[in-house]
Enzyme design. Structure first.
Site, mmCIF file in Angstrom:
data_model
loop_
_atom_site.group_PDB
_atom_site.id
_atom_site.type_symbol
_atom_site.label_atom_id
_atom_site.label_comp_id
_atom_site.label_asym_id
_atom_site.label_seq_id
_atom_site.Cartn_x
_atom_site.Cartn_y
_atom_site.Cartn_z
ATOM 1 N N CYS A 90 0.858 -1.185 0.000
ATOM 2 C CA CYS A 90 0.000 0.000 0.000
ATOM 3 C C CYS A 90 0.893 1.232 0.000
ATOM 4 C CB CYS A 90 -0.933 0.010 1.200
ATOM 5 S SG CYS A 90 -2.094 1.391 1.158
ATOM 6 N N CYS A 244 -3.532 7.003 -4.832
ATOM 7 C CA CYS A 244 -3.209 5.573 -4.766
ATOM 8 C C CYS A 244 -1.760 5.323 -5.180
ATOM 9 C CB CYS A 244 -4.150 4.737 -5.621
ATOM 10 S SG CYS A 244 -3.913 2.954 -5.425
#
Length: 310
Positions: A90, A244
């Site tokens: 992530c 993201c």
């Protein structure tokens, strides 16, 4: 089972929250971070879900479980998870973890190494203590211009979309011919379209390499503030408030493969909420694309979660 008190530090990176779990570094067991990720996946209902889901959390929180690193040259190990399970990597949470370590006084500006389930990554904490750059794992475009029928979507007028399948730490299907406006006011329509695309990928057996599930859908469009703007549907069917990190890495890999971004050039990606990441890449000795991302995070809460056990 979780203890009765779990300490966590909350941050947000470009609007996307990270909940860093601290003082439970011995709970996830295994000789590697990948093994510890597997342990969390197997015990997710009792370990991960109660930390990020209601009533103590919500569907958009990404957890970062801090572990002792296997490699002594790393300042920490981390396993990432969200509302429905574990993640491989992530990007926004990496930035959040590094900025949170700095807020704790445990990390000084400079270059450091952090261990994740997909490998060791190099991070740089900038002098302000909030801005972080990091080199992500090797990223690649797996397949270009994959056409998918999406008959169940009322948002996609022609019933088809074409996109690239790419890896940036997670698997993505990146679409730019969706015909939708990437505006926060249209988020319900964007969610509907992205969910329909994701369901269609699954129905048609379209996967990443070696049958890997494509669990992120990234709608790409033009931006007035950056080089591109995106809307990213995450595995738990929430949308990413940040640009993201792994999705930006996947986009950089696609641009590199298409000859549209040269090594060392800067690419700026805007999120659906207006926050931005800067990205570039280098090519390593094997010819792989190694993206580098820069963003900033703010620590917003110091939390003790309480659990009652019978």
């Amino acid at each position: 089972m979780l203890p009765s008190r779990v300490k966590a530090l909350d941050s947000h990176t470009g609007g996307e929250p990270t909940r860093m779990v601290i003082d439970l570094d011995g709970t996830l067991v295994g000789p590697t971070m990948a093994d510890r990720r597997l342990h969390l996946r197997q015990e997710f209902a009792t370990l991960g879900a109660p930390i990020v889901n209601e009533p103590r959390g919500n569907e958009i929180i990404v957890g970062a479980w801090i572990c002792q690193p296997v490699d002594p040259n790393c300042f920490a190990g981390v396993v990432f998870f969200n509302n429905v399970g574990v993640l491989q990597m992530c990007g926004h949470a990496t930035i959040g973890v590094v900025a949170t370590f700095a807020w704790q006084g445990k990390l000084t500006p400079g270059i450091h190494r952090m261990e994740t389930p997909v490998g060791i990554i190099e991070v740089e904490l900038h002098p302000d203590g909030k801005t972080v750059s990091f080199e992500n794992v090797a990223s690649r475009r797996y397949q270009a211009a994959v056409r998918v029928e999406v008959p169940g979507s009322t948002s996609l007028a022609n019933g088809f979309v074409t996109g690239d399948i790419a890896y940036g730490g997670n698997w993505f299907y990146l679409v730019d011919d969706h015909g939708l406006d990437l505006e926060l006011s249209d988020v319900d329509e964007l969610m509907s379209a992205a969910l329909a695309i994701k369901a269609s990928l699954r129905e048609h057996g379209i996967t990443g390499e070696d049958g890997a599930e494509i669990d992120h859908v990234e709608l790409v469009g033009p931006s007035d503030r950056a080089d591109a703007k995106n809307f990213v549907l995450c595995p738990g069917n929430a949308y990413d408030r940040s640009p993201c990190g792994t999705g930006t890495s996947a986009k950089v890999a696609c641009l590199a493969a298409a000859g549209k971004l040269k090594a060392g050039e800067t690419f700026r990606q805007e999120s659906i909420t207006g926050s931005c990441f800067e990205a570039s890449y280098r090519v390593d000795e094997s010819g792989a694309v190694i993206p580098k991302l820069t963003g900033s995070a703010e620590v917003i809460a110091e939390t003790t979660l309480l659990f009652e056990h019978e």
